[in-house]
Structures are given as structure tokens and as C-alpha cells.
Design a protein around this motif. Structure first.
Motif, PDB file in Angstrom:
ATOM      1  N   LYS A 121      -6.037  63.679   1.376  1.00 45.84           N
ATOM      2  CA  LYS A 121      -6.862  62.932   2.217  1.00 45.84           C
ATOM      3  C   LYS A 121      -6.169  61.517   2.362  1.00 45.84           C
ATOM      4  CE  LYS A 121     -11.582  65.121   1.188  1.00 45.84           C
ATOM      5  NZ  LYS A 121     -12.908  64.724   0.823  1.00 45.84           N
ATOM      6  N   ILE A 122      -6.048  61.381   3.768  1.00 51.09           N
ATOM      7  CA  ILE A 122      -5.388  60.110   3.913  1.00 51.09           C
ATOM      8  C   ILE A 122      -6.415  59.065   4.779  1.00 51.09           C
ATOM      9  CG2 ILE A 122      -3.394  58.764   5.260  1.00 51.09           C
ATOM     10  CD1 ILE A 122      -1.853  61.579   5.002  1.00 51.09           C
ATOM     11  N   ALA A 123      -6.521  57.798   4.087  1.00 52.48           N
ATOM     12  CA  ALA A 123      -7.378  56.820   4.809  1.00 52.48           C
ATOM     13  C   ALA A 123      -6.522  55.823   5.702  1.00 52.48           C
ATOM     14  CB  ALA A 123      -8.217  56.109   3.810  1.00 52.48           C
ATOM     15  N   TYR A 124      -6.967  55.934   7.071  1.00 52.20           N
ATOM     16  CA  TYR A 124      -6.174  54.955   7.944  1.00 52.20           C
ATOM     17  C   TYR A 124      -6.984  53.834   8.419  1.00 52.20           C
ATOM     18  CZ  TYR A 124      -2.761  58.840   8.937  1.00 52.20           C
ATOM     19  OH  TYR A 124      -1.863  59.732   8.907  1.00 52.20           O
ATOM     20  N   THR A 125      -6.326  52.739   8.394  1.00 49.01           N
ATOM     21  CA  THR A 125      -6.941  51.310   8.493  1.00 49.01           C
ATOM     22  C   THR A 125      -6.142  50.502   9.311  1.00 49.01           C
ATOM     23  OG1 THR A 125      -5.857  50.485   6.639  1.00 49.01           O
ATOM     24  CG2 THR A 125      -8.059  51.151   6.284  1.00 49.01           C
ATOM     25  N   TYR A 126      -6.808  49.426   9.751  1.00 46.89           N
ATOM     26  CA  TYR A 126      -6.075  48.604  10.738  1.00 46.89           C
ATOM     27  C   TYR A 126      -6.660  47.065  10.741  1.00 46.89           C
ATOM     28  CZ  TYR A 126     -10.068  48.975  14.150  1.00 46.89           C
ATOM     29  OH  TYR A 126     -11.355  48.869  14.609  1.00 46.89           O
ATOM     30  N   SER A 127      -6.013  46.128  11.394  1.00 46.66           N
ATOM     31  CA  SER A 127      -6.532  44.941  11.120  1.00 46.66           C
ATOM     32  C   SER A 127      -5.931  44.215  12.634  1.00 46.66           C
ATOM     33  CB  SER A 127      -6.094  43.852  10.082  1.00 46.66           C
ATOM     34  OG  SER A 127      -4.727  43.643  10.188  1.00 46.66           O
TER      35      SER A 127
END
Length: 518
Positions: A121-127
């Protein structure tokens, strides 16, 4: 990641770019960023893995699962919009989030061993941050991308070098042709006595057969009609692109303009096909206009439809919706076909093309030809010079289509288009003159195929590009590449072949209208 697949994001019709430093202190902005990268078994970082020294585990994939997006804007005075976006940049990063439900965007890189198994499982994030940029005008917001494209200066130098060489060769061909023909015409026009006339040789001997209808005149006239349609469409599209109407900011504008122009240019296609078919002595005008309307467009649409079926089967977002296909068919059948019939009506209504010399009833026997005046060697040689003037542009066009690069040099492309027309014309005229001097009067198909053979070199180069520059795997992707390449090759064949035929037709008409043949 082994094949360097990339994300391509768009904000306000602008690509979100990943800018990084390269050699010599330059900064390159790529309109896309990789999904991840790979460290080989011997510890060698591939592709984007070189940007981070923390990527060091052997035989390991590193996932870019976080992006810092920076939106640059400037405030617009006296407008209700308030602000305009002038740049969008990002920086990909890799984090193995400690708490996937509440990520803190920190920690060691997200790595996956090549030998790992099971579910991951890979969590993708951004700002996102916004920065006001007063120095960039909205009309110039693409400049920072275009100026940082790799090898731009090399491309300019190569194109200019190619143009100079082709112009020089074209000038030499034109000078040789003018000097040689001037001497021939002066000598022939001085022949007044019967004894001199019996000593005629070369291209004047075939004046009674030069306008004899060719074999397969129906097919040649259909090709000429479709080629005329493509030639005018290409010229107008590139002209609009040079004026800035079809800039990279308007995604899809170039293809939309080309399709609309092709649909509206059915009248010239029908007129040219009917006019030449009638001059060839043809009488099956219904078959001629139907083939002009459906043969070449039908081949292109069938190929395109098969490619689209493959995209549908692969679940690709690049597949064209069914409604759009119906709209294209409606444009073809409801606009292009009726316009082709109208053009064919006026073409058949006019008198046949008047030739400057009469055609003999009995065909003249063609003498044994030397190797270089035989049809096949001449056709093969004829496509070399035109291809030499386009192969540099062809490389960058293929890069823009298949290697996610941006093509924007429409000014140079238009110049290359003009040089290609001149080169095809002069190379075909030169070879046509050699064949006429060898008393071979079958020039119609030969002139079309001589310049049209440039498309064969195009195909060979596309095959070389596939195996040397691309890393395409899978049957579907390979079929898509060669399927779309065959569409381009067919269009280019009709385009260049029509140029060669028209140039040779003009040349033959001029020289036999100047000399005394009676």
C-alpha cells in the motif's frame, strides 16, 4: 519504472513542469515527471534516481509518492479575473509515511525491493503553494519551458545547416537544368531543313508520345486528387501555426485545424481527379469520383479505427469515444463527399487539358535503357534528396509524438515544408529529363513515384527510430506505433507524389510548347 513511465499533469491548459539542473549550470524543465526510478543490482541509479543520494539500495524501486506544487501567478489589473496563472512547477519526492492516514510528508524514501512479494500500500500526497510573479507576462508564459528544451541550439544549427545544403543543391539542379535546356531548345529551334530534322535525338523524338495516357490512369488521378487535398491542407495548417493561431497552449488545435481543412477541401480533390482523369481519356466518371471520396480516406479511417479498437481493448484513456468517431464519419460523408462530387462535376464539365503537341496513334518503341534510366533505380534515387531535407525535423516530430517532448518550431517546419516542395520538384524534373533524353516517355507514374518514394525512406527511418530510440514492449503498443506510422507514411506518399507529378507535368508542358515539333 524500468521503462521510465511518467505523469503528465495540466493546470489552466499548461503542463505542470519538473525543473532541475543539468550540465553547464543550465536548468531543464520537463513537462512531466517519472512515477519512480530503479537502482540496478550493481548499485547504478537509473533515470531520476540520480537526484537523491538516499536512493542507494541495490535492486530496489523508489516511488515518487509526494509532489510539492508551486503555482506562479500575476495579478491582472482592471479585470474581474483577479489573477492569471503564468507557470506551474513541481518537485517529486519519495516518503515512506509513518502514518498513512495522517501523513506528515517526512521520513525515509519509499522503497520497494525487486524481490518483494505480496500486497503493498502506497500513500500519495501533495502540497500546493502560490507565488506572485510580476516579471512573466501571460503571453510569454510558455517561454521558460521552450527555452529550456534540450538540444535546442543544436536543433537550430542542424536545421539551418540542412536548409543551406538543400538550397545549395536545389540551386545547382536548377542551374544545370536551365543551362542544359537552353542549349537543347536553341539547337532544336535552329533545325529548319529536313536533313537536320532527321538528325533529331533525345527528348524531342518522343514528342508524339509524351502525353500518351498512362496505365492505371484512374488510380493515378485518384491519388492526385487526394494528394492535392493533403497538400493544400498542410500548407494552410502550417501557415496558421506560423502566425501563432495553433500554439502549443491550445492543445489539439493543430489536429482539429487539419481535419476541418481536409473536410472543406473536398472540392479541389474532386476537381483535380476529374480533370486529369478526363485528360487521360477516362469515361467512368462515377467510379472516379467515388474512389476519390472513399479510397484514401477509407484506408486511413480503417487503420485509425483498428488502432482505436486496440486502445479500447487496453482500457486506455487515449481511445477516442464512439460519439467522436460518429462525428468524424458525419463530417466525411455529409460535407467532404458532397464537396468532392461538386468539384468532380466542374472538373468533368470543363474541356480536357490541351496539350502543346499531338499524340501519335502508334506508340513509339522505347530503346533499351541503361541502369540509371530504368524505372526502379531512378525512383529509388529520387527520394534521397527530399528525405535529406526533412530527416532532422522528422526526428524532433517523432520525439514530440512518442517521447513526451514538445514541438513548437513551426516557423522552421514551414521553411522545411517549402524546401521539401522545391526539392521534390527539382529532383523529379531532373530525373524526368534524363528519362526523356533516353527516349522513355512513360513519365506520369514515374514522376509520382519518384518523389513519393521519400515516404519509403520515412518508413525506414521510423523503423530505425522504433528500435534505437524507443523501449516499447508489448504487442498492442508495437501495433499502435506501426499502425499510426503507416497512416503518416500514406499521407506523406500522396503529398510528395503529387508535388512531383505537378512539377513534371509543368516541365513537360513547357519544354514541348517551346520547341518546334512540326
Amino acid at each position: 519504472m524500468l521503462l521510465n513511465y511518467q505523469h503528465h499533469w495540466i493546470v489552466d491548459n499548461m503542463p505542470v513542469t519538473w525543473c532541475y539542473d543539468v550540465e553547464d549550470g543550465q536548468r531543464f524543465c520537463n513537462p512531466g515527471f517519472p512515477i519512480g526510478c530503479y537502482i540496478t543490482e550493481d548499485g547504478r541509479p537509473k533515470d531520476a534516481c540520480v537526484i537523491n543520494s538516499e536512493f542507494h539500495e541495490k535492486d530496489t524501486f523508489y516511488i515518487f509518492n509526494h509532489v510539492d506544487i508551486k503555482i506562479y501567478y500575476h495579478v491582472v489589473e482592471n479585470e474581474a479575473l483577479g489573477a492569471r496563472l503564468v507557470a506551474a512547477k513541481l518537485e517529486p519526492k519519495s516518503y515512506k509515511h509513518t502514518h498513512a492516514d495522517n501523513p506528515d510528508c517526512s521520513g525515509i524514501p519509499m522503497d520497494i525491493s525487486n524481490k518483494a512479494s505480496g500486497e503493498v500500500k502506497i500513500a500519495y500526497t501533495y502540497s500546493v503553494t502560490f507565488h506572485e510573479e510580476k516579471s512573466i507576462r501571460w503571453a510569454s508564459r510558455w517561454d521558460y519551458i521552450l527555452e529550456s528544451m534540450p538540444h535546442t541550439h543544436i536543433q537550430w544549427f542542424s536545421i539551418m545547416n540542412s536548409l543551406v545544403i538543400v538550397l545549395f543543391l536545389s540551386g545547382m539542379v536548377a542551374m544545370i537544368m536551365l543551362r542544359t535546356l537552353h542549349k537543347d531548345i536553341a539547337r532544336y529551334n535552329q533545325m529548319d531543313s529536313t536533313e537536320d530534322a532527321q538528325e533529331e535525338f533525345g527528348w524531342k523524338l518522343v514528342h508524339g508520345d509524351i502525353f500518351r495516357p498512362p496505365r492505371k490512369g484512374m488510380l493515378l488521378s485518384v491519388f492526385l486528387g487526394s494528394g492535392t487535398q493533403i497538400l493544400i491542407m498542410t500548407f494552410v495548417t502550417l501557415f496558421f501555426a506560423c502566425l501563432g493561431f495553433l500554439s502549443p497552449a491550445n492543445r489539439g488545435a493543430l489536429m482539429t485545424c487539419a481535419v476541418v481543412l481536409w473536410v472543406l477541401l473536398g472540392t479541389p480533390a474532386g476537381y483535380v481527379a476529374a480533370r486529369f482523369y478526363k485528360s487521360f481519356g477516362g469515361e467512368k466518371w462515377k467510379t472516379n469520383v467515388l474512389l476519390t471520396s472513399f479510397l484514401c480516406p477509407g484506408i486511413v479511417f480503417a487503420d485509425f479505427f483498428i488502432m482505436n479498437l486496440i486502445l479500447w481493448g487496453e482500457g486506455s484513456s487515449a481511445a477516442i469515444p464512439f460519439g467522436t468517431l460518429v462525428a468524424i464519419l458525419a463530417l466525411w460523408f455529409c460535407i467532404s463527399v458532397p464537396l468532392t462530387f461538386i468539384g468532380a462535376y466542374f472538373g468533368f464539365k470543363k474541356n480536357a487539358i490541351e496539350h502543346p503537341v499531338r499524340t501519335n496513334q502508334i506508340p513509339r518503341q522505347i530503346p533499351e535503357q541503361s541502369f540509371y534510366t530504368k524505372p526502379l533505380p531512378g525512383i529509388i534515387m529520387g527520394g534521397i534528396l527530399p528525405f535529406g531535407c526533412i530527416f532532422i525535423q522528422l526526428f524532433f516530430i517523432l520525439n514530440s509524438i512518442w517521447s513526451h517532448q514538445m514541438y513548437y518550431m513551426f516557423g522552421f517546419l514551414f521553411l522545411v515544408f517549402i524546401i521539401l516542395v522545391i526539392t521534390c520538384s527539382e529532383a523529379t524534373i531532373l530525373l524526368c529529363y534524363f528519362h526523356l533524353c533516353a527516349e522513355d516517355y512513360h513519365w506520369q507514374w514515374r514522376s509520382f513515384l519518384t518523389s513519393g518514394f521519400t515516404a519509403v525512406y520515412f518508413l525506414i527511418y521510423a523503423i530505425h527510430y522504433f528500435f534505437s530510440k524507443l523501449q516499447i514492449t508489448g504487442t498492442a503498443s508495437t501495433i499502435l506505433y506501426f499502425g499510426y506510422t503507416m497512416i503518416m507514411v500514406l499521407i506523406f506518399f500522396l503529398f510528395t507524389g503529387t508535388i512531383g507529378f505537378f512539377a513534371c507535368f509543368w516541365f513537360v508542358t513547357k519544354i514541348y510548347s517551346v520547341v518546334k515539333v512540326d
